[in-house]
Design an enzyme around this catalytic site. Structure first.
Site, PDB file in Angstrom:
ATOM      1  N   ASP A 159      53.874  50.756  48.401  1.00  0.00           N
ATOM      2  CA  ASP A 159      54.163  49.456  47.822  1.00  0.00           C
ATOM      3  C   ASP A 159      54.103  48.355  48.888  1.00  0.00           C
ATOM      4  O   ASP A 159      54.875  48.357  49.850  1.00  0.00           O
ATOM      5  CB  ASP A 159      55.565  49.527  47.208  1.00  0.00           C
ATOM      6  CG  ASP A 159      55.913  48.271  46.458  1.00  0.00           C
ATOM      7  OD1 ASP A 159      55.220  47.982  45.472  1.00  0.00           O
ATOM      8  OD2 ASP A 159      56.841  47.564  46.872  1.00  0.00           O
ATOM      9  N   THR A 179      49.999  43.623  47.422  1.00  0.00           N
ATOM     10  CA  THR A 179      48.984  43.981  48.416  1.00  0.00           C
ATOM     11  C   THR A 179      47.750  43.116  48.225  1.00  0.00           C
ATOM     12  O   THR A 179      47.193  42.577  49.192  1.00  0.00           O
ATOM     13  CB  THR A 179      48.615  45.471  48.279  1.00  0.00           C
ATOM     14  OG1 THR A 179      49.804  46.215  48.076  1.00  0.00           O
ATOM     15  CG2 THR A 179      47.906  45.978  49.498  1.00  0.00           C
ATOM     16  N   ASP A 226      57.393  48.226  39.169  1.00  0.00           N
ATOM     17  CA  ASP A 226      56.088  47.582  38.998  1.00  0.00           C
ATOM     18  C   ASP A 226      55.617  47.732  37.556  1.00  0.00           C
ATOM     19  O   ASP A 226      55.216  46.769  36.906  1.00  0.00           O
ATOM     20  CB  ASP A 226      55.028  48.231  39.911  1.00  0.00           C
ATOM     21  CG  ASP A 226      55.214  47.851  41.368  1.00  0.00           C
ATOM     22  OD1 ASP A 226      56.221  47.208  41.674  1.00  0.00           O
ATOM     23  OD2 ASP A 226      54.344  48.211  42.188  1.00  0.00           O
TER      24      ASP A 226
HETATM   25  P1  ADP Z   1      48.894  45.814  44.513  1.00  0.00           P
HETATM   26  O1  ADP Z   1      50.096  45.797  45.398  1.00  0.00           O
HETATM   27  O2  ADP Z   1      48.004  44.637  44.773  1.00  0.00           O
HETATM   28  O3  ADP Z   1      49.233  45.988  43.082  1.00  0.00           O
HETATM   29  P2  ADP Z   1      47.809  48.484  44.334  1.00  0.00           P
HETATM   30  O4  ADP Z   1      47.713  49.473  45.436  1.00  0.00           O
HETATM   31  O5  ADP Z   1      48.772  48.735  43.251  1.00  0.00           O
HETATM   32  O6  ADP Z   1      48.056  47.072  44.992  1.00  0.00           O
HETATM   33  O7  ADP Z   1      46.341  48.364  43.731  1.00  0.00           O
HETATM   34  C1  ADP Z   1      46.068  47.569  42.626  1.00  0.00           C
HETATM   35  C2  ADP Z   1      44.590  47.436  42.372  1.00  0.00           C
HETATM   36  O8  ADP Z   1      44.004  48.706  42.028  1.00  0.00           O
HETATM   37  C3  ADP Z   1      44.373  46.510  41.204  1.00  0.00           C
HETATM   38  O9  ADP Z   1      43.320  45.638  41.497  1.00  0.00           O
HETATM   39  C4  ADP Z   1      43.994  47.475  40.097  1.00  0.00           C
HETATM   40  O10 ADP Z   1      43.205  46.873  39.105  1.00  0.00           O
HETATM   41  C5  ADP Z   1      43.236  48.529  40.854  1.00  0.00           C
HETATM   42  N1  ADP Z   1      43.096  49.791  40.099  1.00  0.00           N
HETATM   43  C6  ADP Z   1      44.072  50.483  39.486  1.00  0.00           C
HETATM   44  N2  ADP Z   1      43.549  51.586  38.867  1.00  0.00           N
HETATM   45  C7  ADP Z   1      42.214  51.583  39.101  1.00  0.00           C
HETATM   46  C8  ADP Z   1      41.127  52.460  38.762  1.00  0.00           C
HETATM   47  N3  ADP Z   1      41.316  53.541  38.050  1.00  0.00           N
HETATM   48  N4  ADP Z   1      39.890  52.117  39.190  1.00  0.00           N
HETATM   49  C9  ADP Z   1      39.692  51.015  39.953  1.00  0.00           C
HETATM   50  N5  ADP Z   1      40.676  50.166  40.315  1.00  0.00           N
HETATM   51  C10 ADP Z   1      41.920  50.428  39.901  1.00  0.00           C
HETATM   52 MG    MG Z   2      50.151  47.641  42.162  1.00  0.00          MG
END
Ligand code: ADP
Ligand code: MG
Length: 501
Positions: free
Chosen positions: A52, A86, A366
């Site tokens: 996170d 992030t 989240d």
């Molecule tokens: P943040 O802290 O920004 O939420 P995360 O590590 O949770 O960071 O990553 C979120 C990103 O990953 C978002 O842009 C989300 O749309 C993308 N994401 C989640 N699942 C998938 C998937 N199956 N394929 C591609 N991107 C994904």
């Molecule tokens: Mg996220």
């Protein structure tokens, strides 16, 4: 060392940008479904394993003002949208990195700021008008929860968890009203939504494990508090009778309680309860739970429809509820439920160890948050950084409308937006450039659902995979990142405070 345009940037700008970029670099590898975790030691030497962004940044010891500003922006994102921290930080880091290149080409910070500002406006408008989708389907909410969970510890039980989050938010109305209680032991799949309220307390004196009547008192059951502040002189005899009279009033209060709970039950009291009262009540099969927070009393009242009595004299009736006592990890909990319709939602999380549970709780936070965002206004976008890539294409097409050098800044802004899908792809072990080029190609052909294929590389239709996230999440990430970038760019000097004499 002399660089072109050296005069245009001050030392402070270089240092701020560098510090901010370092912070962004730290969290970069955690982005997306294939993002890695970080192991950190907190101030007390405890181990934290997390994916996170907000948590990582909170624990980082950032001393440089430029770095601190980036940490602040992550906090804002978390407070407003629960998720997307992030992304916000990485995007801000990239905006700053790209502005360095613009400095080198001789652009003044003010021109860059103006360009970034124009770009933000155009991008957000396009996001709201063209990219954002809307529907009221429950499935969408479940998908939104799943997207937030992907890549986290919770992923192992993604279906159960997503379903639980949606049910909890639907019941409680928003994420803040959902209570989360975690019990180490068991597996995540055994987590459930409890249709009642849980009080993390035990009776004062030991009793049965089940009761069916309760009473809520929003004060204490002991001698008047303010007496403690009065000084009186009494001889031994008067003191005895003084104490006895206090005891008599208390016992008469206790008798009152016994009258309304003739078959026994539980009294939840907000403040302290005199030991004599506890003992007297126990003889009548009434258990006392003392020092119960007012918020718990309110929750109990909602769940059982019981009146919260403000003073013991007002007590009239008790209420019916099923109250069960259970011990988890050496701590007693009281589970209170009834047949009344109410909107209290308590999520009970199960997990192997308290370490994994903490990360599980963060994941739930989240997911609950993003579900409640979409439940509020029903707006969502396809995830995987597609929204960012589409805003970038739009900006590139329209940069020329803005005259002068600011259009260079708009193009730099567009390039920076693409860092999100690029990083998602890179973290999954694929070539980010191939992914970006493929996405641009698809967008140009009108295929706006293609984003990084984290499994096999290249691009894939993410709408059909249900990768959805709240529009608000992306909107806020773009706004906050560009705002902090502009503030950092405008600083041309860091002035230390005069040391205290
Ligand atoms: P943040 O802290 O920004 O939420 P995360 O590590 O949770 O960071 O990553 C979120 C990103 O990953 C978002 O842009 C989300 O749309 C993308 N994401 C989640 N699942 C998938 C998937 N199956 N394929 C591609 N991107 C994904
Ligand atoms: Mg996220």
């Amino acid at each position: 060392m002399t660089e072109i345009g050296e005069s245009k940037k001050s030392k402070a700008q270089i240092h701020n940008i560098r510090a901010a970029k370092t912070v962004a670099e730290t969290v970069k590898s955690t982005l997306g479904p294939m993002g890695m975790d970080k192991l950190m030691l907190d101030g007390h030497g405890n181990v934290i394993v997390t994916n996170d962004g907000a948590t990582i940044l909170r624990e980082l010891d950032v001393s440089h003002p430029g770095g601190k500003m980036i940490v602040e922006v992550a906090k804002t994102q978390e407070n407003l949208c629960y998720d997307g921290t992030t992304s916000t930080v990485i995007f801000a880091g990239q905006l700053l990195a790209n502005s360095e290149a613009l400095f080198e080409r001789g652009l003044h910070p003010n021109v860059i700021c103006r360009g970034y500002h124009e770009a933000t406006q155009m991008a957000i408008k396009f996001l709201n008008d063209e990219i954002s989708l809307s529907n009221k389907k429950r499935d969408t909410l479940v998908s939104v929860a799943k997207t937030a969970i992907t890549g986290k510890t919770l992923e192992n039980a993604i279906d159960t968890v997503a379903e639980l989050c949606v049910s909890a938010v639907e019941k409680a109305g928003d994420a803040e009203s959902v209570k989360v209680v975690s019990f180490p032991g068991g597996s995540l799949e055994e987590s459930y939504l409890y249709n009642g309220s849980i009080v993390n307390k035990d009776y004062v004196l030991d009793g049965e494990d089940e009761y069916s009547n309760l009473l809520l008192i929003n004060t204490g059951l002991e001698n008047e508090k303010n007496e403690e502040n009065i000084q009186v002189q009494l001889d031994a005899k008067s003191f005895q009778s003084y104490k006895a009279s206090g005891k008599t009033t208390l016992i008469s209060l206790a008798k009152n309680i016994v009258e309304v709970l003739p078959k026994g039950g539980i009294v939840f009291v907000r403040d302290a309860v005199n030991d004599h009262v506890c003992a007297y009540l126990k003889k009548n099969n009434i258990m006392v739970v003392r020092r119960v927070p007012e918020s718990s009393l309110r929750a109990l009242s909602k769940v059982t429809d019981a009146t919260i009595y403000q003073t013991p004299d007002e007590i009239e009736v008790s209420s019916i509820a099923s109250i069960k006592r259970e011990k988890h990890n050496d701590v007693w909990y009281l589970f209170v439920e009834s047949d009344i319709e109410h909107n209290e939602a308590t999520l009970i999380l199960r997990g192997a160890t308290s370490h994994t549970l903490e990360e599980v709780e963060r994941g739930f936070d989240d997911a609950l948050g993003v579900v409640s965002l979409v439940l509020k206004n029903h707006n969502f976008v396809i995830g995987g950084g597609i929204a960012y890539a589409r805003m970038a294409s739009h900006l590139r097409q329209h940069a020329a409308q803005i005259g002068g050098r600011a259009q260079m800044a708009i193009e730099a802004f567009a390039d920076a937006l693409e860092v999100i899908p690029a990083t998602i792809s890179e973290n999954a072990g694929h070539d980010p450039l191939d992914t970006i080029l493929a996405m641009r190609h698809e967008i140009l052909r009108g295929n706006v659902n293609f984003g990084p294929n984290v499994e096999d590389g290249g691009v894939i239709d993410l709408a059909s995979k249900g990768v959805f996230e709240p529009t608000e999440l992306v909107r806020q990430a773009v706004l906050s990142a560009s705002e902090v970038t502009n503030s950092i760019l405008r600083i041309d000097d860091i002035v230390a405070r005069r040391p205290l004499e």
